[in-house]
Design a protein around this motif. Structure first.
Motif, mmCIF file in Angstrom:
data_model
loop_
_atom_site.group_PDB
_atom_site.id
_atom_site.type_symbol
_atom_site.label_atom_id
_atom_site.label_comp_id
_atom_site.label_asym_id
_atom_site.label_seq_id
_atom_site.Cartn_x
_atom_site.Cartn_y
_atom_site.Cartn_z
ATOM 1 N N ALA A 187 128.215 8.261 -7.896
ATOM 2 C CA ALA A 187 127.834 8.217 -9.309
ATOM 3 C C ALA A 187 126.322 8.136 -9.372
ATOM 4 C CB ALA A 187 128.469 7.015 -10.020
ATOM 5 N N GLU A 188 125.779 8.421 -10.539
ATOM 6 C CA GLU A 188 124.335 8.313 -10.711
ATOM 7 C C GLU A 188 123.898 6.862 -10.501
ATOM 8 O OE1 GLU A 188 121.946 10.618 -11.245
ATOM 9 O OE2 GLU A 188 123.550 12.054 -10.830
ATOM 10 N N PRO A 189 122.783 6.647 -9.831
ATOM 11 C CA PRO A 189 122.318 5.280 -9.572
ATOM 12 C C PRO A 189 122.168 4.441 -10.843
ATOM 13 C CG PRO A 189 121.080 6.822 -8.237
ATOM 14 C CD PRO A 189 121.921 7.646 -9.168
ATOM 15 N N ASP A 190 121.704 5.032 -11.926
ATOM 16 C CA ASP A 190 121.550 4.274 -13.173
ATOM 17 C C ASP A 190 122.892 3.746 -13.668
ATOM 18 O OD1 ASP A 190 118.714 4.294 -13.788
ATOM 19 O OD2 ASP A 190 118.918 6.454 -14.124
ATOM 20 N N ARG A 191 123.925 4.551 -13.516
ATOM 21 C CA ARG A 191 125.252 4.123 -13.949
ATOM 22 C C ARG A 191 125.740 2.950 -13.098
ATOM 23 N NH1 ARG A 191 130.880 7.444 -13.102
ATOM 24 N NH2 ARG A 191 132.282 5.874 -14.007
ATOM 25 N N LEU A 192 125.534 3.047 -11.804
ATOM 26 C CA LEU A 192 125.972 1.967 -10.912
ATOM 27 C C LEU A 192 125.189 0.691 -11.182
ATOM 28 C CD1 LEU A 192 126.293 4.057 -7.637
ATOM 29 C CD2 LEU A 192 128.158 3.204 -9.064
ATOM 30 N N GLU A 212 111.987 -11.390 -21.288
ATOM 31 C CA GLU A 212 111.504 -11.590 -19.921
ATOM 32 C C GLU A 212 112.555 -11.187 -18.900
ATOM 33 O OE1 GLU A 212 109.776 -15.225 -17.100
ATOM 34 O OE2 GLU A 212 109.782 -15.430 -19.288
ATOM 35 N N ALA A 213 113.810 -11.557 -19.183
ATOM 36 C CA ALA A 213 114.897 -11.195 -18.268
ATOM 37 C C ALA A 213 115.100 -9.686 -18.230
ATOM 38 C CB ALA A 213 116.188 -11.891 -18.685
ATOM 39 N N GLU A 214 114.973 -9.039 -19.382
ATOM 40 C CA GLU A 214 115.137 -7.590 -19.440
ATOM 41 C C GLU A 214 114.026 -6.875 -18.687
ATOM 42 O OE1 GLU A 214 117.710 -5.605 -20.794
ATOM 43 O OE2 GLU A 214 118.578 -7.599 -20.531
ATOM 44 N N GLU A 215 112.822 -7.413 -18.768
ATOM 45 C CA GLU A 215 111.706 -6.810 -18.032
ATOM 46 C C GLU A 215 111.946 -6.909 -16.533
ATOM 47 O OE1 GLU A 215 106.835 -7.244 -17.524
ATOM 48 O OE2 GLU A 215 107.923 -8.508 -18.962
ATOM 49 N N ALA A 216 112.423 -8.064 -16.085
ATOM 50 C CA ALA A 216 112.722 -8.238 -14.661
ATOM 51 C C ALA A 216 113.852 -7.302 -14.229
ATOM 52 C CB ALA A 216 113.099 -9.683 -14.383
ATOM 53 N N ALA A 217 114.862 -7.160 -15.081
ATOM 54 C CA ALA A 217 115.991 -6.281 -14.762
ATOM 55 C C ALA A 217 115.547 -4.828 -14.684
ATOM 56 C CB ALA A 217 117.093 -6.454 -15.799
ATOM 57 N N ALA A 218 114.632 -4.433 -15.552
ATOM 58 C CA ALA A 218 114.143 -3.056 -15.544
ATOM 59 C C ALA A 218 113.424 -2.742 -14.237
ATOM 60 C CB ALA A 218 113.214 -2.820 -16.727
ATOM 61 N N LYS A 219 112.667 -3.700 -13.732
ATOM 62 C CA LYS A 219 111.981 -3.507 -12.449
ATOM 63 C C LYS A 219 112.993 -3.370 -11.312
ATOM 64 C CE LYS A 219 107.727 -5.945 -13.740
ATOM 65 N NZ LYS A 219 106.856 -7.114 -13.471
ATOM 66 N N LYS A 220 114.036 -4.181 -11.363
ATOM 67 C CA LYS A 220 115.062 -4.104 -10.330
ATOM 68 C C LYS A 220 115.820 -2.776 -10.419
ATOM 69 C CE LYS A 220 115.836 -9.094 -9.848
ATOM 70 N NZ LYS A 220 116.831 -10.179 -9.986
ATOM 71 N N GLN A 221 116.067 -2.320 -11.638
ATOM 72 C CA GLN A 221 116.742 -1.035 -11.809
ATOM 73 C C GLN A 221 115.903 0.086 -11.202
ATOM 74 O OE1 GLN A 221 117.660 0.022 -15.845
ATOM 75 N NE2 GLN A 221 118.699 1.906 -15.274
ATOM 76 N N HIS A 222 114.627 0.062 -11.465
ATOM 77 C CA HIS A 222 113.728 1.071 -10.901
ATOM 78 C C HIS A 222 113.795 1.040 -9.376
ATOM 79 C CE1 HIS A 222 110.245 3.735 -10.675
ATOM 80 N NE2 HIS A 222 109.756 2.921 -9.765
#
Length: 242
Positions: A187-192, A212-222
């Motif tokens: 599957a696409e990495p973003d979906r996983l 703040e949590a969303e910003e940290a999650a976005a970095k981890k997603q990247h």
């Protein structure tokens, strides 16, 4: 790499063939790892990714923007010297896989977890011959004898370069199954990544978004998406599981 303070001194970075792969040259001079070992990648595409990172640097190197170089350094300087230990550490995530720990309530979350995660436990069962057991609560759930070991077979076949990237796929999600799915291109990495954040997204729906949590999650997603792409570049032995 976080301790580097290197100023740009080269004009062009490019792959260069060697007897055992591809090096990365800066104006004809080979790049070395922090341990002073030649930075040699398994194929041209992987070496080109590293070269592109070096070419993208400006006046001073920014290691945070050089993940492919970081994974290559880790593979050569660290993973290659303890490959079995790294593989077993990643396999052990299957004992406490994120997808196996389910809420007892509310029923809406219970249903959402089952709908999102059960198909991936099924996928792992069909793809690798072992389906992990899910249970309610946070207490460790004993898996069927041999199940985790079976899922670990393709991990043990990975090269040091594959393991360096696979480490991030598993550790960022807390799931061996999702890591295998990303490595397999299922599957696409973003979906996983979104699947790995199901509980956090549920909480955000109920109580609002924590910026703040969303910003940290976005970095981890990247980082997760980059790791999946890098794994695809260095992939050599994962087909052994097919």
């Amino acid at each position: 790499m976080s301790e580097w303070t290197v100023k740009r001194f080269w004009t062009k970075a490019e792959p260069a063939p060697t007897d055992d792969g591809y090096a990365v040259h800066l104006d004809g001079r080979p790049v070395c790892t922090p341990a002073k070992v030649p930075l040699t990648l398994p194929n041209h595409a992987a070496a080109q990714a590293v070269a592109d990172e070096w070419d993208a640097q400006e006046e001073v190197l920014s290691p945070a923007n050089m993940p492919a170089t970081r994974w290559a350094n880790a593979a050569i300087d660290k993973v290659a010297h303890q490959q079995d230990e790294v593989a077993e550490m990643l396999v052990s995530y299957g004992e406490t896989d994120l997808l196996c720990y389910r809420a007892a309530q509310p029923k809406e979350l219970v249903a959402r977890q089952a709908e999102a995660w059960d198909p991936w436990l099924d996928w792992a069962g069909e793809r690798f011959g072992a389906r992990l057991i899910a249970a309610e609560g946070v207490m460790p759930q004993a898996q069927k004898p041999g199940a985790v070991d079976t899922l670990g077979a393709p991990v043990r076949d990975m090269t040091a370069f594959e393991l360096a990237a696979f480490h991030d796929l598993v550790s960022l999600t807390g799931s061996l199954v999702l890591g295998l799915a990303a490595a397999d291109g299922a599957a696409e990495p973003d979906r996983l990544w979104t699947l790995s954040r199901l509980d956090e997204l549920w909480q955000a729906e109920q109580w609002g978004v924590d910026a703040e949590a969303e910003e940290a999650a976005a970095k981890k997603q990247h980082a997760f998406v980059a790791a999946a792409r890098h794994f695809a570049l260095v992939r050599e032995t994962f087909h052994a599981a097919q």
